[in-house]
Design a protein around this motif. Sequence first.
Motif, PDB file in Angstrom:
ATOM      1  N   SER A 117       0.836  -1.192   0.000  1.00 58.78           N
ATOM      2  CA  SER A 117       0.000   0.000   0.000  1.00 58.78           C
ATOM      3  C   SER A 117       0.878   1.252   0.000  1.00 58.78           C
ATOM      4  O   SER A 117       1.984   1.253   0.557  1.00 58.78           O
ATOM      5  CB  SER A 117      -0.905   0.004   1.229  1.00 58.78           C
ATOM      6  OG  SER A 117      -1.563   1.247   1.359  1.00 58.78           O
ATOM      7  N   ASN A 118       0.362   2.302  -0.613  1.00 59.45           N
ATOM      8  CA  ASN A 118       1.075   3.589  -0.582  1.00 59.45           C
ATOM      9  C   ASN A 118       0.859   4.338   0.727  1.00 59.45           C
ATOM     10  O   ASN A 118       1.435   5.406   0.944  1.00 59.45           O
ATOM     11  CB  ASN A 118       0.630   4.463  -1.759  1.00 59.45           C
ATOM     12  CG  ASN A 118       1.228   3.988  -3.073  1.00 59.45           C
ATOM     13  OD1 ASN A 118       2.380   3.567  -3.127  1.00 59.45           O
ATOM     14  ND2 ASN A 118       0.435   4.032  -4.128  1.00 59.45           N
ATOM     15  N   ARG A 119       0.018   3.782   1.572  1.00 56.20           N
ATOM     16  CA  ARG A 119      -0.278   4.438   2.840  1.00 56.20           C
ATOM     17  C   ARG A 119       0.807   4.140   3.883  1.00 56.20           C
ATOM     18  O   ARG A 119       1.356   3.041   3.932  1.00 56.20           O
ATOM     19  CB  ARG A 119      -1.632   3.963   3.376  1.00 56.20           C
ATOM     20  CG  ARG A 119      -2.804   4.297   2.468  1.00 56.20           C
ATOM     21  CD  ARG A 119      -4.087   3.714   3.011  1.00 56.20           C
ATOM     22  NE  ARG A 119      -5.223   3.997   2.143  1.00 56.20           N
ATOM     23  CZ  ARG A 119      -6.448   3.523   2.333  1.00 56.20           C
ATOM     24  NH1 ARG A 119      -6.682   2.733   3.388  1.00 56.20           N
ATOM     25  NH2 ARG A 119      -7.427   3.834   1.492  1.00 56.20           N
ATOM     26  N   GLY A 120       1.045   5.119   4.718  1.00 57.18           N
ATOM     27  CA  GLY A 120       1.965   4.918   5.832  1.00 57.18           C
ATOM     28  C   GLY A 120       3.340   4.466   5.396  1.00 57.18           C
ATOM     29  O   GLY A 120       3.886   4.908   4.388  1.00 57.18           O
ATOM     30  N   GLN A 121       3.910   3.543   6.157  1.00 61.34           N
ATOM     31  CA  GLN A 121       5.254   3.023   5.905  1.00 61.34           C
ATOM     32  C   GLN A 121       5.218   1.570   5.447  1.00 61.34           C
ATOM     33  O   GLN A 121       6.115   0.783   5.762  1.00 61.34           O
ATOM     34  CB  GLN A 121       6.098   3.148   7.181  1.00 61.34           C
ATOM     35  CG  GLN A 121       6.237   4.565   7.701  1.00 61.34           C
ATOM     36  CD  GLN A 121       7.025   5.446   6.755  1.00 61.34           C
ATOM     37  OE1 GLN A 121       8.095   5.054   6.279  1.00 61.34           O
ATOM     38  NE2 GLN A 121       6.505   6.640   6.476  1.00 61.34           N
ATOM     39  N   ALA A 122       4.167   1.216   4.715  1.00 64.77           N
ATOM     40  CA  ALA A 122       3.981  -0.184   4.330  1.00 64.77           C
ATOM     41  C   ALA A 122       5.183  -0.737   3.574  1.00 64.77           C
ATOM     42  O   ALA A 122       5.659  -1.843   3.872  1.00 64.77           O
ATOM     43  CB  ALA A 122       2.712  -0.338   3.491  1.00 64.77           C
ATOM     44  N   PHE A 123       5.691   0.008   2.594  1.00 66.03           N
ATOM     45  CA  PHE A 123       6.823  -0.493   1.819  1.00 66.03           C
ATOM     46  C   PHE A 123       8.085  -0.576   2.675  1.00 66.03           C
ATOM     47  O   PHE A 123       8.786  -1.594   2.676  1.00 66.03           O
ATOM     48  CB  PHE A 123       7.069   0.401   0.599  1.00 66.03           C
ATOM     49  CG  PHE A 123       8.183  -0.084  -0.284  1.00 66.03           C
ATOM     50  CD1 PHE A 123       7.956  -1.083  -1.213  1.00 66.03           C
ATOM     51  CD2 PHE A 123       9.460   0.437  -0.175  1.00 66.03           C
ATOM     52  CE1 PHE A 123       8.978  -1.551  -2.030  1.00 66.03           C
ATOM     53  CE2 PHE A 123      10.491  -0.015  -0.978  1.00 66.03           C
ATOM     54  CZ  PHE A 123      10.248  -1.006  -1.909  1.00 66.03           C
ATOM     55  N   ASP A 124       8.360   0.484   3.415  1.00 66.36           N
ATOM     56  CA  ASP A 124       9.574   0.505   4.238  1.00 66.36           C
ATOM     57  C   ASP A 124       9.574  -0.595   5.289  1.00 66.36           C
ATOM     58  O   ASP A 124      10.628  -1.148   5.629  1.00 66.36           O
ATOM     59  CB  ASP A 124       9.721   1.865   4.916  1.00 66.36           C
ATOM     60  CG  ASP A 124       9.985   2.982   3.920  1.00 66.36           C
ATOM     61  OD1 ASP A 124      10.494   2.679   2.831  1.00 66.36           O
ATOM     62  OD2 ASP A 124       9.664   4.146   4.233  1.00 66.36           O
ATOM     63  N   ASN A 125       8.377  -0.928   5.788  1.00 68.88           N
ATOM     64  CA  ASN A 125       8.263  -1.973   6.809  1.00 68.88           C
ATOM     65  C   ASN A 125       7.998  -3.352   6.214  1.00 68.88           C
ATOM     66  O   ASN A 125       7.829  -4.323   6.956  1.00 68.88           O
ATOM     67  CB  ASN A 125       7.145  -1.628   7.793  1.00 68.88           C
ATOM     68  CG  ASN A 125       7.438  -0.362   8.571  1.00 68.88           C
ATOM     69  OD1 ASN A 125       8.592  -0.040   8.836  1.00 68.88           O
ATOM     70  ND2 ASN A 125       6.387   0.369   8.942  1.00 68.88           N
TER      71      ASN A 125
END
Length: 286
Positions: free
Chosen positions: A232-240
Amino acid sequence: MSSASAPLRIASVNVNGVRAAFRNGMGPWLADRDVDILALQEVRAETSHLTELLGDEWDILHDAATAKGRAGVALASRRSSDKHRGAEIHRVELGAVDFDSAGRWLEADYRVGDKIITVVSTYVHSGEVGTPKQVEKYKFLDAMQERLPQLEAHSRYALVLGDLNVGHRTLDIKNWKGNVKKAGFLPEERAYFDRFIGAESDPDYNNGAGLGWVDVGRKWAGEVEGPYSWWSNRGQAFDNDTGWRIDYHLASPALAATVVNYTIDRAESYDERWSDHAPVVVDYAI
């Protein structure tokens, strides 16, 4: 281009709009990845746009959605490849005649040596619980379930790949507990994958159970979380790495037996992504 004895490299990615993907860096990835056959979903463009972006090196098949700016699937094969010869479109419609599958299912036959491999680029509806969108998703999955045995009967080497918008098992979604009542991880949706490749409890799961198809990603990765292909582009989904594995290579048993490498090309950082999905790249030694 690698030699004729090298594996056939097939990649699939939901580009989330192919023009935006190329503006954000898809071109360099494609130039470096030595892909022979490329399946795209959510093209959201005209065939002329694909031709302009990919260039003369590629033979392109494209099925656009009925509504402009939505969905759209494509298959592209390198003209310079000595591993396959041409493509013959086989089918673009799926399901009953009153069901609009435009832009979501594209089949083509490719000749690889003395074999025919049938490749399908597909984009399953995302769905939304309690709305007509979910009804359409179930219609599509019903039609897909009917078509899969026909595909294998048509070609011993068959491959359905793309954004299937369902996480089959808890291993496929990082935050699965928070999504059991949401589209993409509903028990009713996951039951289709039980029928395609077998239920987790089946001793022959992903090895002849169900309709006999093989989830190449799970077969290769084993019993581990992920690896995920969408964030998801929301929050820190990719980084986490709070992702979903919803982009698949579903292979017939004969084709699955030829897999020699499986990779999800996850970007190094959020800023380097050119889609919210990562490409799924598989080498088939056929």
